[in-house]
Design a protein around this motif. Sequence first.
Motif, PDB file in Angstrom:
ATOM      1  N   GLY A 257       0.770  -1.268  -0.026  1.00 58.55           N
ATOM      2  CA  GLY A 257      -0.038   0.059  -0.007  1.00 58.55           C
ATOM      3  C   GLY A 257       0.918   1.350  -0.052  1.00 58.55           C
ATOM      4  O   GLY A 257       0.171   2.428  -0.165  1.00 58.55           O
ATOM      5  N   THR A 258       2.154   1.122   0.173  1.00 62.23           N
ATOM      6  CA  THR A 258       3.023   2.322   0.206  1.00 62.23           C
ATOM      7  C   THR A 258       3.603   2.731  -1.446  1.00 62.23           C
ATOM      8  O   THR A 258       3.192   1.944  -2.259  1.00 62.23           O
ATOM      9  CB  THR A 258       4.263   2.166   1.056  1.00 62.23           C
ATOM     10  N   THR A 259       3.908   3.846  -1.604  1.00 62.21           N
ATOM     11  CA  THR A 259       4.196   4.578  -2.734  1.00 62.21           C
ATOM     12  C   THR A 259       5.956   4.717  -2.694  1.00 62.21           C
ATOM     13  O   THR A 259       6.393   4.988  -1.445  1.00 62.21           O
ATOM     14  CB  THR A 259       3.357   5.534  -3.291  1.00 62.21           C
ATOM     15  N   ALA A 260       6.311   4.844  -3.861  1.00 65.80           N
ATOM     16  CA  ALA A 260       7.928   5.352  -3.693  1.00 65.80           C
ATOM     17  C   ALA A 260       8.296   5.878  -5.045  1.00 65.80           C
ATOM     18  O   ALA A 260       7.643   5.611  -6.272  1.00 65.80           O
ATOM     19  CB  ALA A 260       8.884   4.094  -3.627  1.00 65.80           C
ATOM     20  N   THR A 261       9.335   6.792  -5.096  1.00 59.66           N
ATOM     21  CA  THR A 261       9.631   7.501  -6.530  1.00 59.66           C
ATOM     22  C   THR A 261      11.232   7.168  -6.416  1.00 59.66           C
ATOM     23  O   THR A 261      11.887   7.391  -5.609  1.00 59.66           O
ATOM     24  CB  THR A 261       9.579   8.945  -6.374  1.00 59.66           C
ATOM     25  N   LEU A 262      11.769   6.445  -7.652  1.00 71.96           N
ATOM     26  CA  LEU A 262      12.806   5.933  -7.708  1.00 71.96           C
ATOM     27  C   LEU A 262      13.453   6.239  -9.194  1.00 71.96           C
ATOM     28  O   LEU A 262      12.828   6.678  -9.963  1.00 71.96           O
ATOM     29  CB  LEU A 262      12.757   4.411  -7.769  1.00 71.96           C
ATOM     30  N   GLU A 263      14.856   6.595  -9.000  1.00 79.52           N
ATOM     31  CA  GLU A 263      15.384   6.950 -10.117  1.00 79.52           C
ATOM     32  C   GLU A 263      16.219   5.743 -10.415  1.00 79.52           C
ATOM     33  O   GLU A 263      17.162   5.252  -9.997  1.00 79.52           O
ATOM     34  CB  GLU A 263      16.531   8.052  -9.851  1.00 79.52           C
ATOM     35  N   VAL A 264      16.190   5.543 -11.975  1.00 77.37           N
ATOM     36  CA  VAL A 264      17.033   4.382 -12.482  1.00 77.37           C
ATOM     37  C   VAL A 264      17.424   4.767 -13.873  1.00 77.37           C
ATOM     38  O   VAL A 264      17.084   5.660 -14.571  1.00 77.37           O
ATOM     39  CB  VAL A 264      15.963   3.140 -12.705  1.00 77.37           C
ATOM     40  N   THR A 265      18.873   4.309 -14.010  1.00 77.40           N
ATOM     41  CA  THR A 265      19.512   4.525 -15.480  1.00 77.40           C
ATOM     42  C   THR A 265      19.566   3.370 -16.215  1.00 77.40           C
ATOM     43  O   THR A 265      20.206   2.474 -15.814  1.00 77.40           O
ATOM     44  CB  THR A 265      20.674   5.277 -15.119  1.00 77.40           C
ATOM     45  N   PRO A 266      18.847   3.156 -17.391  1.00 76.96           N
ATOM     46  CA  PRO A 266      18.862   1.962 -18.197  1.00 76.96           C
ATOM     47  C   PRO A 266      20.340   1.666 -18.801  1.00 76.96           C
ATOM     48  O   PRO A 266      20.991   2.487 -19.165  1.00 76.96           O
ATOM     49  CB  PRO A 266      17.770   2.220 -19.263  1.00 76.96           C
ATOM     50  N   THR A 267      20.720   0.396 -18.677  1.00 83.76           N
ATOM     51  CA  THR A 267      22.021  -0.131 -19.169  1.00 83.76           C
ATOM     52  C   THR A 267      21.739   0.175 -20.968  1.00 83.76           C
ATOM     53  O   THR A 267      20.725  -0.147 -21.455  1.00 83.76           O
ATOM     54  CB  THR A 267      22.444  -1.550 -18.768  1.00 83.76           C
TER      55      THR A 267
END
Length: 419
Positions: A257-267
């Motif tokens: 039920g929680t939320t998150a904001t994540l930063e990801v850099t595609p290979t």
Amino acid sequence: METVIAFILIFGSLVFFHELGHFIFAKRAGIMVREFAIGMGPKIFGMTKGETIYTLRLLPIGGYVRMAGEDTDTVELQPGYRVALVTNEDNLVEKIVLNQKAQYQNVVFLEVERADLERELWIEGYDEEDKLVRFDVSRTAMIVENGTEQIIAPYDRQFNSKSVGARAMAIFAGPLFNFILAFFIFMVIGLIQGVPVDEPIIGSVSEDKPASVAGLQDGDIVTKINGVAISTWEELSQQIQTNPEKAITLDVAREDGTTATLEVTPTAVEQTDGTKYGQIGIMRSMDSNPLKAVVYGAEETYNMTVLIGKMLGKLVTGQFSIDDLSGPVGIYKATETVVTFGLYNVLYWAAMLSVNLGIMNLLPLPALDGGRLLFFAFEAVRGKPMDRQKEGMVHFVGIVLLMILMVVVTWNDIQRFFF
């Protein structure tokens, strides 16, 4: 060895189901099937059951179902033939022995005067006392020549005696069974592996990949990318693939039920043409619902049919050339690559080839099933069949041209992969 086994199983299955379609609907129409063959060329193995011989042949370039009346498989007893007739207790001819001395009981030697082995089933001639005699012939009588037996084919058991619809169905059933086989393979994939979910739900995260490093978890639902809302896996996949080595922000909703904001850099992954696409190490979520697997089988068969149809369209318009086509050698090499990616990819490859075989056989070209169906359509419109000799010549020319095309495509494959 794995490639060889996979190629034999795939090829054998595709040809078997194609010919099985012809076989079943020919039998349903009452047509006598003389031979059910997998492969072409010299016979490796043969087994006779009932009125059909089942054979395995040397060259892995197809197969065939030989139906009575389709070719010159009938024996015409010309006046003057010396034959031996083997009769039963009702004086009905059970065997007609040609070109050898008969080692049977109840034998009558005859010099043939006239015979009808298709419609009224009788044979007439002069016996050893030079007396003109006539015998009725059994519907299951055998022609014996040089030790080989072949059952006669009364006209009502021959291919050309059947209605246009029955003949067309017997021919159409081959490609139809290839589509049915593809449907079942896709359905099995859906049952075992699961059906891909449309929503942007992450099924699994690979270790030590950008997604894992960024903190993505199994079951996360991606709701936004760079602040823009998304609702499908295709949208998620497109954003990842089109941003290699560029940081993107993912808003996710988690199972708790929680939320998150994540930063990801595609290979960045480089393709053979030099272009790059992004990859972060996530797998799509799968649904194991059996009903959805059935729908998935139908949808994938349809989608594959449309895709191959578009490729054929490009070939006709010149966007593809003959050099882009592959024959048995090319299919073998592609199978070699597919095998390295596991069972599901092999199954998908087999389904794709099955659809391809079905479509190719439906093309309205001489010698193919589609060409024969075209002649049946002309017959239905005209109300009478085309001249058999002319039709046979058209198909013969078609076979020659197909053989030439196969040689050219195979040579191109050999040059592409071995030189």
